[in-house]
Motif scaffolding. Structure first.
Motif, PDB file in Angstrom:
ATOM      1  N   TYR A  51       0.824  -1.216   0.000  1.00 45.17           N
ATOM      2  CA  TYR A  51       0.000   0.000   0.000  1.00 45.17           C
ATOM      3  C   TYR A  51       0.859   1.269   0.000  1.00 45.17           C
ATOM      4  CZ  TYR A  51      -4.146  -2.786   0.267  1.00 45.17           C
ATOM      5  OH  TYR A  51      -5.138  -3.681  -0.045  1.00 45.17           O
ATOM      6  N   LYS A  52       2.070   1.141   0.501  1.00 47.10           N
ATOM      7  CA  LYS A  52       2.971   2.290   0.427  1.00 47.10           C
ATOM      8  C   LYS A  52       3.321   2.545  -1.050  1.00 47.10           C
ATOM      9  CE  LYS A  52       5.950   4.371   3.640  1.00 47.10           C
ATOM     10  NZ  LYS A  52       6.682   4.280   4.853  1.00 47.10           N
ATOM     11  N   GLU A  54       1.537   1.695  -3.615  1.00 48.31           N
ATOM     12  CA  GLU A  54       0.343   2.168  -4.305  1.00 48.31           C
ATOM     13  C   GLU A  54       0.114   3.661  -4.052  1.00 48.31           C
ATOM     14  OE1 GLU A  54      -3.523  -0.429  -4.623  1.00 48.31           O
ATOM     15  OE2 GLU A  54      -3.835   1.301  -3.334  1.00 48.31           O
ATOM     16  N   THR A  55       0.338   4.090  -2.806  1.00 45.28           N
ATOM     17  CA  THR A  55       0.122   5.504  -2.470  1.00 45.28           C
ATOM     18  C   THR A  55       1.149   6.395  -3.169  1.00 45.28           C
ATOM     19  OG1 THR A  55      -0.616   4.721  -0.338  1.00 45.28           O
ATOM     20  CG2 THR A  55      -0.290   7.080  -0.551  1.00 45.28           C
TER      21      THR A  55
END
Lengths: 94, 280
Positions: A51-52, A54-55
């Motif tokens: 998710y890091k 993706e962000t």
């Protein structure tokens, strides 16, 4: 006219071959890395890293769309790094 | 000539004044932003103490990424090979700060939430070494059933003259490690006190590992884990004669080994306080 077009085209090609890494290339690579991580099940097995990535990719797109390509490049590179970390965690590291 | 000089001087002074004022305004914004980032970083630090990375990895990752973007992302430029720092516009800083705040709030909520409905918040479950996303009751019921079966089989063997009491506990280990984590020392101290208060009791320590690595290595590691606890108890005044250790290794998993959290749960040492049977 044809000669002029050919000259312009050849200049364009030459310039292209010596060009620096472009923001588009980095964004594409970031997207591919995240896609690979997603398909490997990283959202489940390495959620923090995935998710890091993706962000950072979202930030890269947003900054690039506002023509802040330097920040876009930085975020895209970070997205690639984190996607790789997610993959590493998924396949081997604890 | 004098008039022109005076006019230029005044104009210069006025524009310098405006520039200074503008700079002051900008600095105030940056100053406030830096303060906000500092506060948010402190919040993140506090959440890390509450195991946010296990309870809400998605949201804490997002919050951290946005904060990093506000703070100015440093990266190695692939063309120059130099470390470069980038800045984003003030408007983006405001937007990203809001996003970071939002994800931080969700992460905090997740830390205190009880996803599996067993009444224990996520961070406490992590501290206890249980799975916060799967109800422990179900597991412990299955576990107790298994143990009851084992206990019901054991009296027929009666090889040590001791039987386990209902009191048992477990602690967990990091990957490939057998040192006792600081967080579990209170549990060990409770057991030490209990054993000191009841001289007739013995303790059995069983070490386990996760599924990674060879069987031989894991057997040794499991035994080292049990030995580490034995050493701790001996150091705290328990006689070595009262401690029995077993290294089981890759056996009796509590959960499957598909996630880091499950593997962490499986890397454990269990304690069984044993009381003497009447037959002895």
């Amino acid at each position: 006219m044809r000669l002029l077009t050919a000259v312009i085209f050849s200049i364009f090609l030459t310039a292209g071959s010596y060009a620096e890494t472009t923001t588009t290339e980095l964004l594409d690579e970031a997207q591919n890395s995240i896609k690979a991580a997603f398909e490997s099940g990283c959202p489940t097995y390495a959620p923090y890293e995935y998710y890091k990535a993706e962000t950072y990719y979202r930030i890269a797109r947003e900054e690039t769309s506002k023509l802040n390509t330097k920040a876009g490049d930085a975020a895209a590179i970070k997205a690639i790094e984190w996607a790789l970390k997610a993959m590493a965690k998924r396949y081997g590291e604890e | 000539m004098r008039k022109i000089t005076a006019a230029l001087l005044i104009t210069g002074l006025v524009s310098a004044g405006f520039a200074a004022k503008e700079e002051k305004k900008e600095n105030l914004f940056e100053k406030k932003l830096m303060q906000d980032i500092k506060v948010l970083n402190e919040k993140i630090e506090n959440l890390y103490k509450l195991h946010v990375k296990e309870c809400a990895p998605e949201y804490i990752a997002k919050a951290e990424a946005y904060l990093d973007a506000i703070d100015g992302m440093s990266y190695i430029n692939p063309d120059t090979g130099q470390i470069e720092r980038t800045e984003i516009s003030p408007m983006d800083k405001i937007i990203f700060e809001n996003k970071a705040r939002k994800y931080l709030a969700i992460a905090k909520e997740k830390v205190y939430s009880d996803a599996d409905g067993d009444g224990i918040p996520c961070y406490q479950e992590i501290e206890q070494g249980t799975n916060p996303f799967e109800a422990e009751k179900k597991v412990s019921r299955a576990e107790t059933e298994m143990k009851e079966q084992k206990v019901s089989e054991k009296p027929e063997v009666k090889k040590v003259g001791y039987q386990p009491l209902k009191m048992h506990a477990r602690i967990h280990f990091d990957f490939d490690k057998y040192n006792i984590k600081k967080d579990y020392l209170p549990y060990l101290n409770v057991i030490t006190r209990y054993l000191k208060a009841h001289d007739n009791l013995k303790i059995k320590i069983v070490g386990y590992t996760d599924s990674i690595g060879s069987k031989e290595y894991n057997d040794r590691l499991a035994r080292k884990r049990a030995e580490a606890i034995k050493k701790y108890l001996i150091d705290h005044g328990i006689s070595p004669d009262r401690i029995e250790i077993i290294g089981k290794g890759k056996e009796d998993y509590l959960f499957d080994n598909n996630t880091p959290l499950n593997r962490f749960t499986n890397r454990r040492a269990e304690f069984f306080v044993m009381e003497p049977t009447e037959s002895q």
